[in-house]
Motif scaffolding. Structure first.
Motif, PDB file in Angstrom:
ATOM      1  N   LYS A 227      -2.412   9.558 -10.338  1.00 14.69           N
ATOM      2  CA  LYS A 227      -3.707  10.448  -9.976  1.00 14.69           C
ATOM      3  C   LYS A 227      -2.715  10.304  -8.825  1.00 14.69           C
ATOM      4  CE  LYS A 227      -7.664   9.549 -13.164  1.00 14.69           C
ATOM      5  NZ  LYS A 227      -9.043   9.170 -12.852  1.00 14.69           N
ATOM      6  N   VAL A 228      -2.976   9.081  -7.544  1.00 17.16           N
ATOM      7  CA  VAL A 228      -2.618   9.102  -6.292  1.00 17.16           C
ATOM      8  C   VAL A 228      -1.413   8.115  -6.233  1.00 17.16           C
ATOM      9  CG1 VAL A 228      -3.073   8.744  -4.222  1.00 17.16           C
ATOM     10  CG2 VAL A 228      -4.948   9.586  -6.260  1.00 17.16           C
ATOM     11  N   PRO A 229       0.186   9.279  -6.678  1.00 15.35           N
ATOM     12  CA  PRO A 229       1.149   7.827  -6.203  1.00 15.35           C
ATOM     13  C   PRO A 229       2.047   7.994  -4.714  1.00 15.35           C
ATOM     14  CG  PRO A 229       1.365  10.639  -7.155  1.00 15.35           C
ATOM     15  CD  PRO A 229       0.583  10.805  -7.097  1.00 15.35           C
ATOM     16  N   HIS A 230       0.978   8.285  -3.675  1.00 14.81           N
ATOM     17  CA  HIS A 230       1.393   7.412  -2.543  1.00 14.81           C
ATOM     18  C   HIS A 230       0.352   6.800  -2.379  1.00 14.81           C
ATOM     19  CE1 HIS A 230       3.220  11.393  -0.845  1.00 14.81           C
ATOM     20  NE2 HIS A 230       2.412  11.547  -1.195  1.00 14.81           N
ATOM     21  N   PHE A 231      -0.787   6.142  -3.538  1.00 17.46           N
ATOM     22  CA  PHE A 231      -1.193   4.726  -2.980  1.00 17.46           C
ATOM     23  C   PHE A 231      -0.234   3.398  -3.258  1.00 17.46           C
ATOM     24  CE2 PHE A 231      -5.079   1.366  -5.244  1.00 17.46           C
ATOM     25  CZ  PHE A 231      -5.184   1.785  -3.858  1.00 17.46           C
ATOM     26  N   VAL A 232       0.803   3.917  -4.073  1.00 19.77           N
ATOM     27  CA  VAL A 232       1.890   2.642  -4.062  1.00 19.77           C
ATOM     28  C   VAL A 232       2.708   2.254  -2.575  1.00 19.77           C
ATOM     29  CG1 VAL A 232       4.014   4.526  -3.381  1.00 19.77           C
ATOM     30  CG2 VAL A 232       3.916   1.719  -5.363  1.00 19.77           C
ATOM     31  N   ILE A 233       1.680   2.754  -1.874  1.00 19.20           N
ATOM     32  CA  ILE A 233       2.541   2.658  -0.151  1.00 19.20           C
ATOM     33  C   ILE A 233       1.135   1.562   0.232  1.00 19.20           C
ATOM     34  CG2 ILE A 233       4.149   3.976   0.146  1.00 19.20           C
ATOM     35  CD1 ILE A 233       1.404   5.316   2.561  1.00 19.20           C
ATOM     36  N   SER A 234       0.416   1.156  -0.841  1.00 17.12           N
ATOM     37  CA  SER A 234      -1.255   0.504  -0.213  1.00 17.12           C
ATOM     38  C   SER A 234      -0.808  -1.143  -0.301  1.00 17.12           C
ATOM     39  CB  SER A 234      -2.660   0.882  -1.204  1.00 17.12           C
ATOM     40  OG  SER A 234      -1.819   0.513  -2.555  1.00 17.12           O
ATOM     41  N   GLU A 235      -1.732  -2.107   0.504  1.00  9.63           N
ATOM     42  CA  GLU A 235      -1.267  -3.106   1.064  1.00  9.63           C
ATOM     43  C   GLU A 235      -2.526  -3.948   0.773  1.00  9.63           C
ATOM     44  OE1 GLU A 235      -2.268  -3.548   5.201  1.00  9.63           O
ATOM     45  OE2 GLU A 235      -0.641  -2.286   4.547  1.00  9.63           O
ATOM     46  N   THR A 236      -2.576  -5.171   0.261  1.00 10.87           N
ATOM     47  CA  THR A 236      -3.932  -5.972  -0.035  1.00 10.87           C
ATOM     48  C   THR A 236      -4.733  -6.276   1.462  1.00 10.87           C
ATOM     49  OG1 THR A 236      -2.730  -8.502   0.411  1.00 10.87           O
ATOM     50  CG2 THR A 236      -3.076  -6.835  -1.946  1.00 10.87           C
ATOM     51  N   PRO A 237      -5.516  -6.888   1.713  1.00 14.90           N
ATOM     52  CA  PRO A 237      -6.296  -7.473   3.055  1.00 14.90           C
ATOM     53  C   PRO A 237      -5.218  -8.694   3.689  1.00 14.90           C
ATOM     54  CG  PRO A 237      -8.305  -6.926   1.100  1.00 14.90           C
ATOM     55  CD  PRO A 237      -7.063  -6.231   0.951  1.00 14.90           C
ATOM     56  N   ARG A 238      -4.966  -9.002   2.665  1.00 17.65           N
ATOM     57  CA  ARG A 238      -4.401 -10.591   3.149  1.00 17.65           C
ATOM     58  C   ARG A 238      -2.998 -10.714   3.928  1.00 17.65           C
ATOM     59  NH1 ARG A 238      -5.772 -13.947  -0.372  1.00 17.65           N
ATOM     60  NH2 ARG A 238      -4.256 -15.532   0.602  1.00 17.65           N
ATOM     61  N   PHE A 239      -2.634  -9.150   4.129  1.00 21.88           N
ATOM     62  CA  PHE A 239      -1.090  -9.001   4.917  1.00 21.88           C
ATOM     63  C   PHE A 239      -1.859  -8.394   6.201  1.00 21.88           C
ATOM     64  CE2 PHE A 239       2.346  -5.001   5.032  1.00 21.88           C
ATOM     65  CZ  PHE A 239       2.866  -5.969   5.206  1.00 21.88           C
ATOM     66  N   VAL A 240      -2.906  -7.860   6.223  1.00 21.45           N
ATOM     67  CA  VAL A 240      -3.316  -7.879   7.796  1.00 21.45           C
ATOM     68  C   VAL A 240      -3.189  -9.262   8.236  1.00 21.45           C
ATOM     69  CG1 VAL A 240      -5.906  -7.178   7.345  1.00 21.45           C
ATOM     70  CG2 VAL A 240      -4.391  -6.567   9.880  1.00 21.45           C
ATOM     71  N   GLY A 241      -4.028  -9.770   7.257  1.00 20.88           N
ATOM     72  CA  GLY A 241      -4.454 -11.357   7.240  1.00 20.88           C
ATOM     73  C   GLY A 241      -3.211 -12.010   8.412  1.00 20.88           C
ATOM     74  N   ARG A 242      -2.344 -11.569   7.515  1.00 24.08           N
ATOM     75  CA  ARG A 242      -0.995 -12.545   7.341  1.00 24.08           C
ATOM     76  C   ARG A 242      -0.400 -12.058   9.293  1.00 24.08           C
ATOM     77  NH1 ARG A 242       1.689 -13.304   1.473  1.00 24.08           N
ATOM     78  NH2 ARG A 242      -0.079 -15.126   1.481  1.00 24.08           N
ATOM     79  N   ALA A 243      -0.753 -10.588   9.312  1.00 31.15           N
ATOM     80  CA  ALA A 243      -0.266 -10.585  10.698  1.00 31.15           C
ATOM     81  C   ALA A 243      -1.055 -10.606  11.651  1.00 31.15           C
ATOM     82  CB  ALA A 243      -1.143  -8.957  10.588  1.00 31.15           C
TER      83      ALA A 243
END
Length: 302
Positions: A227-243
């Motif tokens: 439904k929302v093709p751009h959602f493919v660029i999303s990330e988990t909250p753990r990604f910013v945690g790793r940052a």
């Protein structure tokens, strides 16, 4: 990468980015104090199932030591008592993450100031700005007792992006721009004490609330791209945690002080990935998403 022996405070760690950051700091070995208003005994006005106890348990399961403390960061005495407890129990604070927010149910889309609910707008500013300043006021004196401390101000949008794009309403816009500026200002004061301050934004984050909005779970999140093709660029909250964990473990992190950073941008520098091995960089693509007809501000980053 290890943060063994380090003590962190994740203010606003109940869910979303705060939870992801707390867990990843724990995975690196840190002791993490997790604060918020949602506990197993009492929900906040969010009326959601996530709790600070849950987050603290995830910190411990992943290798750290999680400590849940109920705190309303608008109440200065609550924050003062929290910092006194950290001093008594740990005698140090190495990492402060200001992730307090609470505005998802308060902002109104595309509303000028005269149409937006005034009470909700002002409440949103208090939750987004006052809480961060109150927490910094009480916690930073403990952090600067040892050189090398790290303050991370979590917001939505890089300074560059927010400077060029109107963010939903004057209230939301100010809330997100102010946090970027706050981190820059703190950097000026903290530099004298050998400490670093940055602002950091996740990308299009698959928080608990965002997954519910799209009717998917983390296990099948890609179904939402139908439904929302751009959602493919999303990330988990753990990604910013790793940052955040990468910044905290970097002995040369002072090079970033005063800057506005993103999870995707830091992944390119430090080489970490999301849980599935991907390396999303949402802010590189957000202008393209907007040009394609989907408002970038609809992505629900926090």
């Amino acid at each position: 990468m290890t943060l063994q022996g380090k003590v962190a405070l994740v203010a606003g760690g109940t869910r979303g980015a705060g939870r992801g950051i707390a867990v990843e700091l724990g995975a690196a070995g840190a002791t993490v104090y997790v604060t918020g208003r949602s506990t197993r005994g009492q929900q906040s006005e969010y009326a959601r199932p996530e709790t600070i106890e849950e987050t603290a348990e995830l910190v411990t399961v992943n290798g750290g030591t999680g400590i849940a403390v109920k705190v309303d960061h608008l109440i200065a005495d609550d924050v003062r008592r929290l910092v006194e407890r950290i001093r008594d129990e740990q005698d140090r604070l190495d990492i402060l993450v200001n992730d307090i927010w609470g505005g998802e149910k308060l902002f109104e889309w595309d509303k000028p100031v005269w149409e937006h609910n005034l009470e909700n707008g002002l409440r949103m500013l208090r939750l987004a700005i006052d809480t961060h300043l109150i927490t910094a006021h009480h916690a930073l004196p403990l952090m600067i007792e040892r050189p090398g401390g790290l303050l991370v101000e979590i917001t939505d949008g890089t300074a560059e992006y927010n400077a060029r794009h109107y963010r939903l309403s004057p209230f939301y816009d100010l809330a997100k721009v102010a946090v970027n500026r706050m981190a820059w200002a703190h950097a000026k004061d903290l530099a004298k004490h050998g400490a670093t301050s940055v602002s950091l934004t996740p990308g299009w984050m698959r928080s608990e609330m965002m997954l519910e909005i799209y009717g998917v779970a983390e296990e099948n999140w890609r179904d939402a791209t139908a439904k929302v093709p751009h959602f493919v660029i999303s990330e988990t909250p753990r990604f910013v945690g790793r940052a955040v964990a990468a910044l905290a473990a970097d002995p040369h992190r002072a090079r970033w002080s005063g800057q506005s950073l993103s999870s995707g941008g830091l992944a390119q520098v430090y080489g970490f990935t999301d849980l599935d091995g991907s390396r999303p960089d949402a802010w590189r693509y957000v202008p393209e998403v907007q040009d394609a007809g989907k408002p970038a501000d609809a992505t629900g980053y926090r």
